[in-house]
Design a protein around this motif. Structure first.
Motif, mmCIF file in Angstrom:
data_model
loop_
_atom_site.group_PDB
_atom_site.id
_atom_site.type_symbol
_atom_site.label_atom_id
_atom_site.label_comp_id
_atom_site.label_asym_id
_atom_site.label_seq_id
_atom_site.Cartn_x
_atom_site.Cartn_y
_atom_site.Cartn_z
ATOM 1 N N HIS A 99 0.833 -1.203 0.000
ATOM 2 C CA HIS A 99 0.000 0.000 0.000
ATOM 3 C C HIS A 99 0.870 1.257 0.000
ATOM 4 N N ALA A 100 2.122 1.142 -0.409
ATOM 5 C CA ALA A 100 3.064 2.259 -0.322
ATOM 6 C C ALA A 100 2.569 3.455 -1.120
ATOM 7 N N GLY A 101 2.609 4.628 -0.484
ATOM 8 C CA GLY A 101 2.209 5.851 -1.160
ATOM 9 C C GLY A 101 0.718 6.043 -1.296
ATOM 10 N N VAL A 102 -0.074 5.177 -0.667
ATOM 11 C CA VAL A 102 -1.532 5.240 -0.787
ATOM 12 C C VAL A 102 -2.110 6.045 0.378
ATOM 13 N N ASP A 103 -2.943 7.016 0.050
ATOM 14 C CA ASP A 103 -3.630 7.829 1.055
ATOM 15 C C ASP A 103 -5.123 7.715 0.787
ATOM 16 N N MET A 104 -5.764 6.739 1.430
ATOM 17 C CA MET A 104 -7.183 6.471 1.209
ATOM 18 C C MET A 104 -8.042 7.438 2.016
ATOM 19 N N PRO A 105 -9.230 7.790 1.503
ATOM 20 C CA PRO A 105 -10.150 8.603 2.310
ATOM 21 C C PRO A 105 -10.642 7.803 3.502
ATOM 22 N N GLU A 106 -11.112 8.495 4.517
ATOM 23 C CA GLU A 106 -11.626 7.810 5.695
ATOM 24 C C GLU A 106 -12.795 6.913 5.314
ATOM 25 N N SER A 107 -12.752 5.682 5.831
ATOM 26 C CA SER A 107 -13.780 4.706 5.502
ATOM 27 C C SER A 107 -15.081 5.038 6.201
ATOM 28 N N GLU A 108 -16.189 4.832 5.477
ATOM 29 C CA GLU A 108 -17.503 5.002 6.061
ATOM 30 C C GLU A 108 -18.119 3.652 6.433
ATOM 31 N N GLY A 109 -17.300 2.624 6.342
ATOM 32 C CA GLY A 109 -17.836 1.285 6.534
ATOM 33 C C GLY A 109 -18.321 1.004 7.937
ATOM 34 N N ASP A 110 -17.759 1.695 8.939
ATOM 35 C CA ASP A 110 -18.146 1.420 10.310
ATOM 36 C C ASP A 110 -19.392 2.182 10.740
ATOM 37 N N VAL A 135 -6.215 2.525 -7.706
ATOM 38 C CA VAL A 135 -5.290 3.020 -6.690
ATOM 39 C C VAL A 135 -4.609 4.307 -7.139
ATOM 40 N N ARG A 136 -4.559 4.531 -8.436
ATOM 41 C CA ARG A 136 -3.910 5.740 -8.953
ATOM 42 C C ARG A 136 -4.534 6.999 -8.358
ATOM 43 N N SER A 137 -5.828 6.947 -8.072
ATOM 44 C CA SER A 137 -6.526 8.113 -7.542
ATOM 45 C C SER A 137 -6.112 8.435 -6.114
ATOM 46 N N PHE A 138 -5.422 7.505 -5.447
ATOM 47 C CA PHE A 138 -5.118 7.677 -4.029
ATOM 48 C C PHE A 138 -3.619 7.781 -3.753
ATOM 49 N N LEU A 139 -2.812 7.934 -4.798
ATOM 50 C CA LEU A 139 -1.368 7.992 -4.620
ATOM 51 C C LEU A 139 -0.915 9.391 -4.211
ATOM 52 N N THR A 140 0.088 9.424 -3.344
ATOM 53 C CA THR A 140 0.720 10.683 -2.953
ATOM 54 C C THR A 140 2.220 10.454 -2.854
ATOM 55 N N PRO A 167 -11.091 -4.053 -3.127
ATOM 56 C CA PRO A 167 -10.835 -2.625 -2.943
ATOM 57 C C PRO A 167 -10.615 -1.841 -4.231
ATOM 58 N N GLY A 168 -10.208 -2.499 -5.332
ATOM 59 C CA GLY A 168 -9.976 -1.774 -6.576
ATOM 60 C C GLY A 168 -8.780 -2.298 -7.335
ATOM 61 N N SER A 169 -8.456 -1.612 -8.423
ATOM 62 C CA SER A 169 -7.357 -2.054 -9.283
ATOM 63 C C SER A 169 -6.029 -1.475 -8.817
ATOM 64 N N SER A 170 -4.961 -2.136 -9.185
ATOM 65 C CA SER A 170 -3.610 -1.782 -8.749
ATOM 66 C C SER A 170 -2.896 -0.946 -9.799
ATOM 67 N N ALA A 180 1.879 12.522 -8.171
ATOM 68 C CA ALA A 180 1.306 11.174 -8.280
ATOM 69 C C ALA A 180 1.462 10.632 -9.698
ATOM 70 N N ASN A 181 1.341 11.502 -10.692
ATOM 71 C CA ASN A 181 1.502 11.048 -12.077
ATOM 72 C C ASN A 181 2.915 10.565 -12.343
ATOM 73 N N ASP A 182 3.918 11.222 -11.727
ATOM 74 C CA ASP A 182 5.310 10.768 -11.881
ATOM 75 C C ASP A 182 5.489 9.343 -11.370
ATOM 76 N N MET A 183 4.685 8.977 -10.381
ATOM 77 C CA MET A 183 4.888 7.706 -9.698
ATOM 78 C C MET A 183 4.393 6.509 -10.501
ATOM 79 N N VAL A 184 3.481 6.710 -11.429
ATOM 80 C CA VAL A 184 2.811 5.585 -12.077
ATOM 81 C C VAL A 184 3.620 5.068 -13.258
#
Length: 580
Positions: A99-110, A135-140, A167-170, A180-184
């Protein structure tokens, strides 16, 4: 000049502005220090691939690629030369899943999300089913985990989003970059999956329900894909079938083009995943595998790429040696695990605790030997850093080697094997001309206990760890000669630049900051003082460090600043001391 080169020039130039102060409007009339993204590692020991070593060779990096490798390489005139006589160059390590470099929004699952949610049929996102996300949408690029993994030698990874069942695509992600674009490197090589229940007590709330939900999703996706194909073949007079992003995201899996990348540590989920794969026929990637020593035969019957966790269980209180004593060695005073032990009364509780600790030691030994077990079984695998602490990676690798994993195989599992398993061998995994410049530079064998990572290249970007922030410079002179506030003047092609240097500390060590005329501040690293010469490092967020060395004479100093271009003269005068 390429766009990436131009961005790196601007990045380093902006750092020079931080130190020198803002350049005047007419600065373009002056010559400015040359900044380069071309590097030459000279006279290094180059491990091109496991078992393939070049002694006293040079590696040239230009425009993000390995431009040349060899003993008689011509060094470009614009290259920054790095003396590597005592250094070892490896291909950058490849992380099989993280999950390196991933910054997910706070989960609403709970949260309940209102009383209208049917716990037996919740919305897909509430159930943890979001394969349409990327996952591209959540990279920092600012994640601290990226920095820690780079320092351990990892330069690129198979990065997946966080979540539950789907959870989604890698993406294949560089562990560095300015955006983030540089990272992909590549998007969508897999869909991440887990035997993970939905949060908040909604369906699927058990592992068996998750398996059932996978079956349901596949059958629904197959039916929707069939309807879509029939409509495309004969759309005239036919109602357009409804669209569903969840099912559509599964179409490449049904077609065998995109694998499901499952993470599972325990033996039972591993068996369930393998059975599900045989039933539904999807391409598979397996990561985690902490208990794979118990599933070797099943893994030998699959062609799925394997990535073993670099996380190891904590050491138990009882020594690992005690559990290995055979039951028939009754003359040995040491205890060993007794599987038939029972507690007849509270008086034996302490004995039970000891017995459980010995069991922990025995089972931990199996985990430590897992890498060697997979190797001995003829299974090829890479490593995953998910759930592993980056600071423990090298120690855990040494433990695996001590427990029977050949060192050459360990290196392959960090480089050539994950490159092959992920389809990246034409770009990564070896130190060869034309490949992406992902490199790890150390001051000895990577697996030796005292070896340090000195430099890491990610997509041609240099991350310089030759002076670690945690390392304290040597102080042998009277610190009263340097403690205080100094006003400095730096001579540049664009004119004089001024600022202040603040130094404090005692004979045990010095620390300080540099502040330019705009008030921008940078911490000084590795301050050393021998009574005459004061030296320190100024480290940008990426790129080469700037070295400052000055000679102290009373309350004045003179010296130089080493930049990526020519050295600059610096002078200063102490304006404040602790006494005034």
């Amino acid at each position: 000049m390429t766009a990436s080169t131009f961005r790196r020039v601007l990045s380093l130039l902006s750092f020079c502005v931080l130190v020198l102060g803002t350049l005047p409007a007419h600065a373009q009339d002056y010559e400015v220090p040359t900044v380069t993204d071309t590097y030459a590692l000279e006279n290094a020991r180059v491990v091109q691939a496991p078992g393939e070593v070049l002694e006293s060779a040079t590696v040239v990096v230009r425009d993000g690629l390995i431009d040349a490798v060899g003993r008689n390489v011509e060094v470009p005139y614009d290259a920054r030369r790095i003396a590597a006589d005592s250094l070892v160059v490896y291909a950058g390590f490849i992380d099989g899943l993280s999950h390196a470099g991933v910054d997910m929004p706070e989960s609403e699952g709970d949260e309940d999300n209102g009383d209208d949610v049917d716990p037996g049929d919740p919305p897909s996102d509430r159930a943890g089913i979001q394969p349409d996300r990327s996952v591209r949408s959540f990279l920092t690029p600012d994640g601290s985990d990226l920095e820690s993994l780079r320092k351990a030698g990892f330069t690129v990874g198979h990065v997946v989003p966080e979540g539950q069942m789907l959870p989604g695509s890698s993406s294949y992600v560089f562990y560095g970059g300015e955006t983030a674009n540089d990272m992909v490197l590549e998007t969508g090589p897999s869909l991440f999956a887990q035997i993970a229940t939905a949060p908040g007590y909604v369906y699927p709330a058990t592992e068996m329900a998750v398996i059932a939900k996978f079956r349901q999703l596949f059958r629904e996706a197959e039916r929707r894909q069939q309807l879509e194909a029939e409509y495309q073949e004969s759309p005239v007079g036919t109602e357009r079938p409804p669209q569903d992003p969840v099912h559509s995201a599964l179409f490449p899996v049904l077609d065998g083009e995109t694998p499901l990348a499952f993470y599972a540590d325990n033996a039972l989920p591993l068996h369930r995943i393998l059975n599900l794969q045989q039933e539904l026929g999807f391409p598979l990637v397996l990561a985690g595998l902490a208990e794979s020593h118990a599933t070797v035969e099943a893994l030998q019957n699959t062609d799925a790429p394997l990535f073993l966790t670099l996380n190891l269980p904590e050491e138990p209180k009882r020594s690992a040696e005690q559990d290995t004593i055979a039951a028939d060695t009754t003359d040995e005073p040491s205890r060993y695990y007794n599987p038939e032990f029972s507690v007849p009364s509270y008086r034996e509780v302490e004995d039970e605790e000891e017995n459980l600790e010995l069991r922990h030691a025995m089972e931990r030994q199996d985990y430590l030997e897992t890498a060697a077990t997979l190797h001995d079984a003829g299974l090829q695998f890479g490593f995953t850093t998910r759930e592993a602490k980056p600071g423990d990676v090298r120690e855990n690798l040494r433990t695996m080697i001590d427990e029977g994993l050949p060192e050459e195989t360990a290196l392959a599992a960090l480089t050539t094997r994950p490159a092959s398993l992920l389809g990246l061998s034409n770009r990564l995994g070896t130190v060869e001309e034309g490949k992406i410049a992902n490199l790890v530079v150390t001051d000895g064998s990577y697996f030796a206990e005292d070896t340090k990572v000195k430099h890491v290249f990610v997509d041609g970007r240099l991350y310089d760890y030759s002076t670690d922030e945690s390392e304290q410079g040597e102080v042998s002179g009277d610190v009263s000669k340097v403690i205080g506030t100094w006003e400095y003047t730096l001579e540049t092609p664009g004119g004089e630049r001024t600022g202040t240097i603040n130094i404090e500390g005692d004979q045990s060590g010095l620390e300080g900051t540099l502040v330019n005329s705009q008030g921008d501040e940078r911490e000084l690293q590795s301050l050393s003082f021998d009574g005459t010469t004061l030296s320190f490092i100024v480290q940008p967020s990426q790129g080469p460090s700037l070295s400052v060395s000055v000679t102290i004479e009373g309350d004045t100093f003179d010296g130089t600043v080493s930049t990526p271009g020519p050295s600059l003269d610096i002078s200063g005068e102490r304006t404040e001391t602790p006494d005034n």
